[in-house]
Design a protein around this motif. Sequence first.
Motif, PDB file in Angstrom:
ATOM      1  N   PRO A  71       0.817  -1.228   0.000  1.00 29.61           N
ATOM      2  CA  PRO A  71       0.000   0.000   0.000  1.00 29.61           C
ATOM      3  C   PRO A  71       0.850   1.277   0.000  1.00 29.61           C
ATOM      4  O   PRO A  71       0.464   2.276  -0.615  1.00 29.61           O
ATOM      5  CB  PRO A  71      -0.830  -0.116   1.281  1.00 29.61           C
ATOM      6  CG  PRO A  71      -0.901  -1.569   1.560  1.00 29.61           C
ATOM      7  CD  PRO A  71       0.411  -2.131   1.079  1.00 29.61           C
ATOM      8  N   VAL A  72       1.999   1.240   0.654  1.00 26.52           N
ATOM      9  CA  VAL A  72       2.898   2.396   0.655  1.00 26.52           C
ATOM     10  C   VAL A  72       3.420   2.628  -0.764  1.00 26.52           C
ATOM     11  O   VAL A  72       3.491   3.769  -1.242  1.00 26.52           O
ATOM     12  CB  VAL A  72       4.060   2.191   1.649  1.00 26.52           C
ATOM     13  CG1 VAL A  72       5.055   3.332   1.578  1.00 26.52           C
ATOM     14  CG2 VAL A  72       3.535   1.994   3.054  1.00 26.52           C
ATOM     15  N   ASP A  74       1.880   1.761  -3.507  1.00 29.74           N
ATOM     16  CA  ASP A  74       0.741   2.299  -4.265  1.00 29.74           C
ATOM     17  C   ASP A  74       0.573   3.793  -4.009  1.00 29.74           C
ATOM     18  O   ASP A  74       0.318   4.567  -4.942  1.00 29.74           O
ATOM     19  CB  ASP A  74      -0.554   1.571  -3.888  1.00 29.74           C
ATOM     20  CG  ASP A  74      -0.550   0.114  -4.323  1.00 29.74           C
ATOM     21  OD1 ASP A  74       0.206  -0.241  -5.247  1.00 29.74           O
ATOM     22  OD2 ASP A  74      -1.322  -0.669  -3.731  1.00 29.74           O
ATOM     23  N   ASP A  75       0.700   4.203  -2.756  1.00 33.21           N
ATOM     24  CA  ASP A  75       0.565   5.623  -2.415  1.00 33.21           C
ATOM     25  C   ASP A  75       1.648   6.457  -3.089  1.00 33.21           C
ATOM     26  O   ASP A  75       1.385   7.575  -3.550  1.00 33.21           O
ATOM     27  CB  ASP A  75       0.607   5.828  -0.897  1.00 33.21           C
ATOM     28  CG  ASP A  75      -0.631   5.275  -0.200  1.00 33.21           C
ATOM     29  OD1 ASP A  75      -1.644   5.025  -0.889  1.00 33.21           O
ATOM     30  OD2 ASP A  75      -0.574   5.095   1.032  1.00 33.21           O
ATOM     31  N   CYS A  76       2.857   5.939  -3.156  1.00 31.76           N
ATOM     32  CA  CYS A  76       3.950   6.656  -3.838  1.00 31.76           C
ATOM     33  C   CYS A  76       3.623   6.809  -5.320  1.00 31.76           C
ATOM     34  O   CYS A  76       3.853   7.882  -5.901  1.00 31.76           O
ATOM     35  CB  CYS A  76       5.265   5.914  -3.669  1.00 31.76           C
ATOM     36  SG  CYS A  76       6.028   6.109  -2.065  1.00 31.76           S
ATOM     37  N   ARG A  78       0.624   6.888  -6.710  1.00 31.79           N
ATOM     38  CA  ARG A  78      -0.452   7.871  -6.829  1.00 31.79           C
ATOM     39  C   ARG A  78       0.088   9.292  -6.624  1.00 31.79           C
ATOM     40  O   ARG A  78      -0.297  10.218  -7.339  1.00 31.79           O
ATOM     41  CB  ARG A  78      -1.567   7.572  -5.825  1.00 31.79           C
ATOM     42  CG  ARG A  78      -2.502   6.483  -6.287  1.00 31.79           C
ATOM     43  CD  ARG A  78      -3.744   6.405  -5.398  1.00 31.79           C
ATOM     44  NE  ARG A  78      -3.498   5.742  -4.129  1.00 31.79           N
ATOM     45  CZ  ARG A  78      -3.483   4.425  -3.964  1.00 31.79           C
ATOM     46  NH1 ARG A  78      -3.702   3.629  -4.983  1.00 31.79           N
ATOM     47  NH2 ARG A  78      -3.257   3.894  -2.786  1.00 31.79           N
ATOM     48  N   ALA A  79       0.980   9.470  -5.662  1.00 33.27           N
ATOM     49  CA  ALA A  79       1.559  10.790  -5.405  1.00 33.27           C
ATOM     50  C   ALA A  79       2.340  11.272  -6.622  1.00 33.27           C
ATOM     51  O   ALA A  79       2.265  12.448  -7.001  1.00 33.27           O
ATOM     52  CB  ALA A  79       2.452  10.743  -4.171  1.00 33.27           C
TER      53      ALA A  79
END
Length: 167
Positions: A71-72, A74-76, A78-79
């Motif tokens: 998930p981290v 994935d967040d990177c 998306r960012a």
Amino acid sequence: MAKDTVEKEQKKSKQVQDKEKIAELTDKLSKEHDDYLRLMAEFETFRRRSAEEKLNLVATAASETIKGLLPVLDDCERAMQMLEGSSDESAKQGTALIYDKLMVYLKGCGLEMIKAKGEVFDVDFHEAVTQFPAPSEDMKGKVIDVVQTGYMLNGKVIRYAKVVVGV
């Protein structure tokens, strides 16, 4: 003469008894040796199985840790997508740096992305979230879009790629 015959028979009798005793002891020794070999083989099997179980335990623990980091990752991603249109270059570079370092570490642990976009839909690697009319005839049965990136750890799928399939 009778005494000689009796002594010869006693000697023969003793030799037969000795031979029987030797055969009995040889059989006993052979059985003990066989039991020893079986016990050693069982111990080697136990030792090998224990070592394999330890390796599997370590691999499972590593797999769970890496699953927690997805998930981290994935967040990177998306960012980085959100910052593409931004004029803040330092934010873009910082996010890209963090993402790259995390990916290098995870790739070193055996993590690899599942290629999906443009590939033929494969249930072994992809999970169809929805179907969408294909923009062209050659895209039928292929992945049009990736909703969530899939990953493999040491050749084993730990998260399927969630995709949109063309029909």
